[in-house]
Design a protein around this motif. Sequence first.
Motif, PDB file in Angstrom:
ATOM      1  N   TYR A 175      -2.582   5.270   7.962  1.00 47.94           N
ATOM      2  CA  TYR A 175      -1.148   4.989   8.036  1.00 47.94           C
ATOM      3  C   TYR A 175      -0.698   4.939   9.484  1.00 47.94           C
ATOM      4  O   TYR A 175       0.014   4.044   9.906  1.00 47.94           O
ATOM      5  N   GLU A 177       5.629  13.917   5.520  1.00 47.82           N
ATOM      6  CA  GLU A 177       5.765  14.688   4.276  1.00 47.82           C
ATOM      7  C   GLU A 177       4.495  15.525   4.046  1.00 47.82           C
ATOM      8  O   GLU A 177       4.502  16.553   3.375  1.00 47.82           O
ATOM      9  N   MET A 202       0.841  -1.200   0.000  1.00 48.50           N
ATOM     10  CA  MET A 202       0.000   0.000   0.000  1.00 48.50           C
ATOM     11  C   MET A 202       0.877   1.251   0.000  1.00 48.50           C
ATOM     12  O   MET A 202       0.682   2.195  -0.762  1.00 48.50           O
ATOM     13  N   MET A 203       1.895   1.230   0.858  1.00 55.79           N
ATOM     14  CA  MET A 203       2.773   2.376   1.012  1.00 55.79           C
ATOM     15  C   MET A 203       3.510   2.690  -0.288  1.00 55.79           C
ATOM     16  O   MET A 203       3.520   3.829  -0.753  1.00 55.79           O
ATOM     17  N   PRO A 258      14.378  -1.547   6.662  1.00 57.39           N
ATOM     18  CA  PRO A 258      13.352  -0.554   6.284  1.00 57.39           C
ATOM     19  C   PRO A 258      13.937   0.523   5.365  1.00 57.39           C
ATOM     20  O   PRO A 258      15.107   0.838   5.496  1.00 57.39           O
ATOM     21  N   PHE A 259      13.075   1.012   4.455  1.00 56.52           N
ATOM     22  CA  PHE A 259      13.591   2.000   3.494  1.00 56.52           C
ATOM     23  C   PHE A 259      12.716   3.249   3.528  1.00 56.52           C
ATOM     24  O   PHE A 259      11.572   3.243   4.031  1.00 56.52           O
ATOM     25  N   SER A 260      13.275   4.290   2.989  1.00 55.88           N
ATOM     26  CA  SER A 260      12.523   5.546   2.913  1.00 55.88           C
ATOM     27  C   SER A 260      11.778   5.567   1.596  1.00 55.88           C
ATOM     28  O   SER A 260      12.395   5.360   0.532  1.00 55.88           O
ATOM     29  N   PRO A 261      10.418   5.753   1.625  1.00 52.31           N
ATOM     30  CA  PRO A 261       9.641   5.762   0.378  1.00 52.31           C
ATOM     31  C   PRO A 261      10.156   6.821  -0.592  1.00 52.31           C
ATOM     32  O   PRO A 261      10.186   6.616  -1.802  1.00 52.31           O
ATOM     33  N   ARG A 316       1.441   8.737  -6.326  1.00 50.13           N
ATOM     34  CA  ARG A 316       1.434  10.174  -6.052  1.00 50.13           C
ATOM     35  C   ARG A 316       2.515  10.895  -6.856  1.00 50.13           C
ATOM     36  O   ARG A 316       2.476  12.102  -7.052  1.00 50.13           O
ATOM     37  N   ARG A 375      -6.146   8.984   4.875  1.00 51.85           N
ATOM     38  CA  ARG A 375      -5.013   8.094   4.564  1.00 51.85           C
ATOM     39  C   ARG A 375      -3.977   8.187   5.677  1.00 51.85           C
ATOM     40  O   ARG A 375      -3.399   7.180   6.088  1.00 51.85           O
ATOM     41  N   ASP A 385       1.709  14.993   2.357  1.00 48.00           N
ATOM     42  CA  ASP A 385       0.944  15.053   1.114  1.00 48.00           C
ATOM     43  C   ASP A 385      -0.094  13.936   1.063  1.00 48.00           C
ATOM     44  O   ASP A 385      -0.482  13.479   0.010  1.00 48.00           O
ATOM     45  N   LEU A 386      -0.469  13.437   2.230  1.00 49.27           N
ATOM     46  CA  LEU A 386      -1.515  12.413   2.269  1.00 49.27           C
ATOM     47  C   LEU A 386      -2.834  13.049   2.709  1.00 49.27           C
ATOM     48  O   LEU A 386      -2.848  14.022   3.452  1.00 49.27           O
ATOM     49  N   GLU A 387      -3.879  12.397   2.240  1.00 48.82           N
ATOM     50  CA  GLU A 387      -5.185  12.850   2.672  1.00 48.82           C
ATOM     51  C   GLU A 387      -5.286  12.535   4.167  1.00 48.82           C
ATOM     52  O   GLU A 387      -4.682  11.562   4.631  1.00 48.82           O
ATOM     53  N   GLU A 410       7.291   8.490   7.560  1.00 46.74           N
ATOM     54  CA  GLU A 410       7.934   9.443   6.647  1.00 46.74           C
ATOM     55  C   GLU A 410       6.898  10.090   5.739  1.00 46.74           C
ATOM     56  O   GLU A 410       6.837  11.313   5.589  1.00 46.74           O
ATOM     57  N   MET A 411       6.042   9.215   5.197  1.00 45.97           N
ATOM     58  CA  MET A 411       5.038   9.732   4.264  1.00 45.97           C
ATOM     59  C   MET A 411       4.023  10.649   4.968  1.00 45.97           C
ATOM     60  O   MET A 411       3.610  11.663   4.424  1.00 45.97           O
ATOM     61  N   ASP A 438       1.078   3.925  -2.966  1.00 42.66           N
ATOM     62  CA  ASP A 438       0.733   5.321  -2.684  1.00 42.66           C
ATOM     63  C   ASP A 438       1.811   6.266  -3.160  1.00 42.66           C
ATOM     64  O   ASP A 438       1.580   7.252  -3.847  1.00 42.66           O
ATOM     65  N   LYS A 439       3.061   5.946  -2.750  1.00 42.00           N
ATOM     66  CA  LYS A 439       4.179   6.852  -3.016  1.00 42.00           C
ATOM     67  C   LYS A 439       4.372   7.027  -4.510  1.00 42.00           C
ATOM     68  O   LYS A 439       4.508   8.145  -5.011  1.00 42.00           O
ATOM     69  N   GLY A 457       8.571   3.891   6.875  1.00 48.70           N
ATOM     70  CA  GLY A 457       8.058   4.407   5.595  1.00 48.70           C
ATOM     71  C   GLY A 457       6.795   5.254   5.783  1.00 48.70           C
ATOM     72  O   GLY A 457       6.692   6.371   5.261  1.00 48.70           O
ATOM     73  N   MET A 458       5.869   4.695   6.543  1.00 47.40           N
ATOM     74  CA  MET A 458       4.584   5.380   6.675  1.00 47.40           C
ATOM     75  C   MET A 458       4.736   6.668   7.470  1.00 47.40           C
ATOM     76  O   MET A 458       4.145   7.690   7.126  1.00 47.40           O
TER      77      MET A 458
END
Lengths: 126, 1078
Positions: free
Chosen positions: B895, B884, A15-16, A105-108, A23, B891, B886-888, B880-881, A19-20, B877-878
Amino acid sequence: MHKIVVIDDEPFILMMVEDKLMRAGLEVVASRESVKAYETVKGEMPDLVILDWMMPEISGIDVCRQIKGDPDTAHIPVFMLTAKGQDEDEKIGIKAGVAKYITKPFSPKMLLDEVLLVLGGEPEKQ
Amino acid sequence: MLKSLPYKTISILLIFALALIIPLAATVALDVSDIFSAMDDASPMNTAQKIAYGNQKEILFDDMIIVSMYVFVFALIVVLYIARKALKPFKMMHDSMRLMADGAGNIRLDYASTDEIGEAARSFNEISRKLDTMRKALWRQTLISERSSLPLVEMDDDLTIRAVNAAFPRAFGYIQDELVGYRLVEFFSGDSAKQFRRRLVEGESGEVMALRANVLTKEDGPAPVSVDVIRIVDEEGTSGGLAAYMRDLRSVSILEEALKLERENSEAIMDSTEDMVLIVDRDFSVVSANLAMRVKYGRDIKGEPCHEAMYGRKERCFMAGETCTAREVFETGKPFRHVIEKEDPEGPTVFLDVLAYPLMDSAGEPNHVVMSMRDVTERVSFEDEVDRKNKELAALNEISGLLSRSLRTEGVYPQVIDRVCELFTMDGGGIFLLDDMGRNLRCDYSKGLSQEFQKSIRTLGVGQDIPGKVVSSGSALVIQDVTKDPLAEDSAFRHTGIRSFACVPVRGKEKLIGVFFVFGLVAHHFRDGDEGIMESISEMMGISVENTRLYERMKAIYEQDRQRRSEERKGLLELSSTIASSSDLDAVLGSVMEHVRRLCWADFAWLALGEGKGGFVLRACTDKSFEPGAEIYAPGTQSLEGQCIERREPLVVPAMGALRNITLEDRLAGYVAATCIPLYVGDRSLGALSLYYMTEVNPSEDEVHFLQTVGSVIGVALERSRLFESAAIQRGMAETVLESIGDGVLAVDPEGVVISMNGAACDIFGFRHGQAVGLSASEAILRGNDNFEFASMFNEALEKSVNGEPAAFDSAFVRKDGSRVPVAFAGSPASTSGGGLVGVVFVVRDLRTRLEIDKMKTDFVRRVSHEFRTPLTAIVGMTEMVLEGDLEPERSSEYLETVLSESRRLAGMISDVLDIARIESGRAELIKTELDFDKILDTVRLRTESQASEHEAKVEMSVESAIKAVGDAEKLRQMIGHLVQNSLTYSDKGVNISVSVRGIAQEISITVKDDGWGIEPDDIGSVGERFFRGTTPHTRKGTGLGVAISRQIAHMHGGVVEIESEIGKGTSVKVRMPIGRV
């Protein structure tokens, strides 16, 4: 628009990533069906494939080998997402034709940068 | 002459000038006048002219004279010059001749020209050389004659002395010059002078004559001389006088006188010696023989050839093959001595000792030999006698040596008889020995007799034939000629060609034991001493024969003794080997006793163990009615065995009746004698070995010694057996320890041969127990070449260990089935207490488990890190997002929820891992209480309630009433919780879960059952492995540690986990555990 196939058995990682990438304006085909991964790639003929290494039933490396073994799909770059941190694992991956080896783990964001780098050029933003 | 020569030349020239110039001038003047006249006739001239002409004529004459004079002077000068040159050689010649005349010799002219003058100069040189040679020869001759020691006189034909040399006056004492003019004969004595004159007249025609004369010396009277007269004749044969050479004979006559005297003296000396002296010249003629010689031959043998004179031989001695004394000396030039045997037909042989010396001539060659001969007949015969005696002695000595050296007379007889034959120049012989009864003679050996005859005399009765007679008479018999002697009249030897015969009795120490005889095929004259010698020989033979017989007897006795000892030794050896080879001493001791009894001719033997006063227990005996192990003497009993142990020496009791205060075992009452040997090992007494006899016996020292030896052997065997037993126990313990060790233990000797290999090592190397013992370790290991590397490392380690260094290596061993066993090898040398190396002990550690554990650890870490990474990926990851931005909003919250749930999962995983680690490390302890399962299940329900309702699950829990069990309630709660959690995780919504607790006998079973997805049959075995979450995609939710923890908790309570499952139908996990004790 570049098409990317993402295959991972962990739904929230899928999902992540989806999404990334979406977008960033990329067309993403995400799937948890590791067994059908090769068929998906063959059907979609994407510009890039992102695979999880550790999947039940078939490992990402084997899928990569299938892709690289088929002349139709051999040109498609493959990214490997993996929790395996050892150097020898990376070597196995590179040997199988993996373009980029991304350790969990990685950065999206970083993943996206790498994807864009491989695809070449900035895709238009949504 | 030379002076006049120029003048003569000038004169000749003047004459020549006069003869030439004057006629020339006259002719010219006339011719000129004629010319004037002719001119005047033709044309008459005036006076003036005539006067002019006349003047002219005069002038011409004058000029001509002047020119002529001029020419003459010039010619003179030229001639003088040439003459001077031409006359130079003549001048030289003249000077040289002058020198020659003055006595100079060998003058040479240096004028080398080919003309006549040159020729003359060469002739002059030749003459000069010859003259010089002659002059020198003359000088030499003069010198010789002058220096000659012989007086020399040169005389006219009438004997008037012309010259004498210096020797003459020197010899006869005159002055040289005063002799000249005297006649030579005037110096001779009257008779000599007359004789000289007469001879001179007689011998006038001869050129040389020699005579003797007496010269009157000036002071000493007449001196004898020999005179050689030579007539001096020149080349034409004209007599030029006489020359006389004289030789002074005064010294010679003295010598002759001395010689004469010497000869007379030497003859007197020769004559005075008793030896015969003879001088022989090179022709082997006798030059001189002394008086003794002349007397011996009755004549003077001078002039006769020596061989003829002395031996009456016509030919020379060496031609007759004899040694010629003179010849030996002539050939060698050295003195020679030898003894001549001269046979005399009328008397005994004569021996002459001849000593010959050479007489040398002036050249050093022998020209005469002086031989002196002495009659040594007596000495020679004496020497012969001594020689014969020596031979006899030597022969006797040899015979005695032969007889004394050998103990087998048969072998010596031939040699003895040979020596005797040699000694007496006999042809054969033999020996007869009397039989034991003393009735018959048996021929033991004979030599030189025909086989047939040998057979006929093989046995002779006493008194029969010569040997028989000698035996009966006891005295030797010597017969010079068998055919003539009446003693041998009826002898069988008479007709065998035997002539001489000697037979001597052979005596032993006490009696006659036989005879020996020798015979000759010709008649033999036995000397006086011969019989005596034969008797000595026979005596020696007698002693020898007796010695031999004695030796044979001794040998037989010794052999018997040796055999007995050998039997004893053999018996001992058998005993020793029986005892030594038997590990079960009890089994053999009985037979050993029997053996000892038999060897010692005893009737009963037993082995009693005990320490004397402490009483005795029977160990073994020869009688089956005794029971081994039974007490035979109670402590404090006075027994034979106790006494001998106390004394620490063998006890020999020939008659037990004499013993007091000694208790004898009841059953031994019938025995009369006993021998008791104490058994000791070091200072410790073990007991006694006793022999009992039914009769009175006094065993020999040897026998006791033998028994002592047996006793020692048994003692050692008993001790050994004891040690063996304790060693076996110890060994058994050691083996048990060795076998129970988890690590392999391999012991090899220094050569690498396996001594022992324990079970673990056998497992590793794939041997059955004991199979590898005796094999070479490296070869056994090699097995093909699979373990080449391992074997080489092993050998290296072995070598190191043998050298006392610790050796260790890690390697992998390939087993028969091809599997590799990783092992750690460590060797260390094994030594005896004395420090000698007995082998090497290797500890072999199977590294499989360790490596497996290592691998598991690695895997675990990898898994943990991998499992941790997945939730971390979502969290990182989540987050970070979200950040950032830019998520609704929906969402974002979705997350964040995921981040939260993943964080919880991560925390759960961490606590699970820690649980497992704690449980596995053994640090987790059970806090045991009496269990209330209702309460436990209630808590579980509470903890899983929210998740269950979320999952729309239906959870049923039931507990069988009145379960009384003990355990850790919290742990069990945790366990049941994990199992319920698993059922929730691996199922779809609306799952039915039932938890039931039952008690069956001493066991409790806790079952968690669901109708969820079920587990793949292949995966069932892996359930319970850490982090195993199944292989189907939808099973990957849990931590994968639930069953593992549950299993550990069940184990801690002594229980097991059983899983039953079917895909699509559900899973049942049953934990069975004992009810436990507080």
